[in-house]
Design an enzyme around this catalytic site. Structure first.
Site, short mmCIF file in Angstrom:
data_model
loop_
_atom_site.label_atom_id
_atom_site.label_comp_id
_atom_site.label_asym_id
_atom_site.label_seq_id
_atom_site.Cartn_x
_atom_site.Cartn_y
_atom_site.Cartn_z
N ARG A 210 -2.50 -1.71 -3.65
CA ARG A 210 -3.49 -0.64 -3.74
C ARG A 210 -3.01 0.29 -4.86
O ARG A 210 -1.88 0.78 -4.81
CB ARG A 210 -3.56 0.11 -2.42
CG ARG A 210 -4.38 1.35 -2.51
CD ARG A 210 -4.46 2.01 -1.16
NE ARG A 210 -5.18 3.26 -1.28
CZ ARG A 210 -4.80 4.39 -0.71
NH1 ARG A 210 -3.70 4.43 0.02
NH2 ARG A 210 -5.51 5.47 -0.86
N ARG B 290 -6.13 19.68 3.36
CA ARG B 290 -6.69 19.99 2.03
C ARG B 290 -7.96 20.80 2.19
O ARG B 290 -8.75 20.55 3.11
CB ARG B 290 -7.03 18.69 1.29
CG ARG B 290 -5.84 18.01 0.67
CD ARG B 290 -6.25 16.70 0.03
NE ARG B 290 -5.63 15.58 0.70
CZ ARG B 290 -5.95 14.31 0.53
NH1 ARG B 290 -6.91 13.97 -0.31
NH2 ARG B 290 -5.32 13.36 1.19
N HIS C 177 -10.77 6.56 -2.24
CA HIS C 177 -11.03 5.81 -0.99
C HIS C 177 -11.99 4.64 -1.24
O HIS C 177 -12.65 4.17 -0.32
CB HIS C 177 -11.68 6.71 0.09
CG HIS C 177 -10.78 7.73 0.68
ND1 HIS C 177 -11.23 8.97 1.07
CD2 HIS C 177 -9.46 7.69 0.98
CE1 HIS C 177 -10.22 9.67 1.58
NE2 HIS C 177 -9.14 8.92 1.53
N ASN D 222 0.86 -1.17 0.00
CA ASN D 222 0.00 0.00 0.00
C ASN D 222 0.91 1.24 0.00
O ASN D 222 1.48 1.59 1.02
CB ASN D 222 -0.88 -0.06 1.26
CG ASN D 222 -1.90 1.05 1.30
OD1 ASN D 222 -1.78 2.06 0.61
ND2 ASN D 222 -2.92 0.85 2.12
N GLU E 68 -8.23 -1.59 4.78
CA GLU E 68 -7.99 -1.62 3.34
C GLU E 68 -7.05 -2.77 2.96
O GLU E 68 -7.24 -3.42 1.93
CB GLU E 68 -7.39 -0.28 2.89
CG GLU E 68 -8.42 0.84 2.93
CD GLU E 68 -7.82 2.22 3.03
OE1 GLU E 68 -7.05 2.47 3.97
OE2 GLU E 68 -8.14 3.05 2.17
#
Ligand code: ADP
Length: 405
Positions: A98, A247, A186, A7, A390
């Site tokens: 990923r 962000r 996501h 990942n 994940e």
């Protein structure tokens, strides 16, 4: 079956190794045999490597050569040294990655081929930090393990069924044909949480109307119906939508025109402003970390309070914007760093929907819930807290690929 998961983040590389039975997947995610992470932010020119196994943890730093070489260094700790868990690299049966951007072409997990590698490289224009890192991970594995099967699991794939009205920007149509559209991100986390929610609620996922709130450093929502994401808050890039740690999320694009035209901003400066200097950090001037924001609020810092107020205001607005597309709601799910750990964010978000009968059980909310329903019994929607996994979702995709062959 030994499944290795990679990942890659912008300045980190996480990895773990699962040992799975080839007969059946466990209901509850198992602990990995080995977990490792390289952090390149630790010191200029240095890589910090942390490894964890049942035998203990190890930590070292070494001069960074290249992402690929450092990844090899990390993988060596699987079969050598004090964290060794396998005898030989060839024991690894399959590797899952990923991959952040699969464009509109890759709508499910896909076996890595030269054609897929070309596509990941081509899509780097849309994900300039992540896709090249993902490709380097794939190539590092080719260096060590030759032809081991590798699977790409895309962060965009779960959103591949957004309807055109949800994925098209109202700008000239030619730009859509050039790939300027909403993709959503996501996806691995949203999909994992949707499946886990169906398990917790003992319902068929296809019959559930869900909103998943992934609230980490990056934040996004997905509206899920029939087991698919049909609306989401991130768009062409992971900058759209909710306010995040550093962000901005969505702002009036006219601000960018103004800054470019009248304030001499360069493109790189704007990029930095929107991705690194905005969000909770930009407003509070304290931190991108919610824990430090709430500590500053306790000390009476008004900018920290404003940052939290904006975050909640925007979170509620975006949750509301998801509702019409799914025509009602059975459950809302909170996940990732803030979603899993902040009772304050969960209760403030749901409070805005009290008039619709959403009710949190205060005691359950405040007792560190994990994969649990925290709604009161008379709430009109179930309110779940789910630990996103994940890496386990990627391992499951590998297992399914291996069983198919
Ligand atoms: P990433 O998007 O990098 O994977 P995470 O999902 O780990 O991020 O979320 C990190 C964020 O979660 C932190 O910046 C912090 O704001 C928040 N967080 C983590 N633990 C807590 C906590 N106990 N209370 C409140 N917020 C937390």
């Amino acid at each position: 079956m030994k499944v290795l998961v990679l990942n890659a983040g912008s300045s980190s590389q996480k990895s773990c190794l699962y040992d799975l039975s080839s007969e059946v997947l466990p209901e509850v995610p198992p602990h990995p045999l080995w977990e490792a992470e390289i952090d390149w932010t630790y010191q200029q020119g240095q890589a910090e490597l942390k490894v964890k196994t049942a035998a203990g943890t190890s930590k070292k730093s070494f001069p960074s050569q290249s992402r690929r070489a450092d990844t090899l260094e990390m993988l060596k700790t699987l079969w050598s040294g004090e964290t060794q868990v396998i005898e030989h690299p060839q024991e690894i049966d399959i590797v899952g990655h990923r991959v952040v951007h699969g464009g509109d072409e890759y709508q499910q997990s896909t076996l890595v081929t030269p054609k897929l590698k070309e596509a990941i490289a081509r899509l780097s224009t849309f994900a300039p930090i992540h896709n090249p890192a993902n490709l380097q991970g794939i190539e590092a594995i080719e260096d060590i393990l030759g032809n081991v099967p590798q699977v790409a699991v895309f962060d965009t794939a779960f959103h591949s069924q957004l309807p055109p009205a949800a994925y098209t920007y109202p700008i000239p149509y030619e730009l859509l044909q050039k790939g300027i559209r909403r993709y959503g991100f996501h996806g691995i986390s949203h999909e994992y949480c949707a499946h886990r929610a169906a398990k917790i609620l003992d319902c068929n996922l296809k019959e559930l109307r869900l909103i998943t709130c992934h609230l980490g450093n990056g934040c996004s929502l997905a509206a899920i119906r029939n087991g698919h994401s049909i609306n989401t808050t991130m768009g062409f890039t992971p900058l759209e939508g909710l306010m995040m740690g550093s962000r901005s999320g969505s702002i009036d694009p006219g601000i960018l025109l103004h800054l470019l035209r009248n304030c001499n901003y360069t493109v790189d400066e704007l990029d930095h402003l929107l991705n690194r200097d905005s969000g909770l950090l930009g407003i509070s001037g304290v931190s991108n970390d919610l824990r430090q924001i709430t500590a500053a609020i306790d000390r009476g810092n008004p900018q920290a309070q404003l940052a939290l107020d904006i975050y909640i205001h925007r979170l509620r607005s975006c949750i509301a914007s998801m509702l019409p597309s799914i025509g009602g709601l059975d459950a809302i799910i909170f996940t990732a760093g803030m979603g899993e750990n902040s009772a304050l964010i969960r209760s403030a978000a749901c409070e805005g929907f009290g008039f619709l009968g959403w009710k949190i059980d205060r005691h359950k909310n405040e007792s560190a819930p994990l994969d649990a329903d925290i709604a009161t019994s008379d709430s009109t929607v179930r309110i779940l807290v789910i630990h996103t996994q994940e890496d386990w979702a990627i391992a499951q995709a590998c297992w399914q690929q291996q069983i198919k062959n």
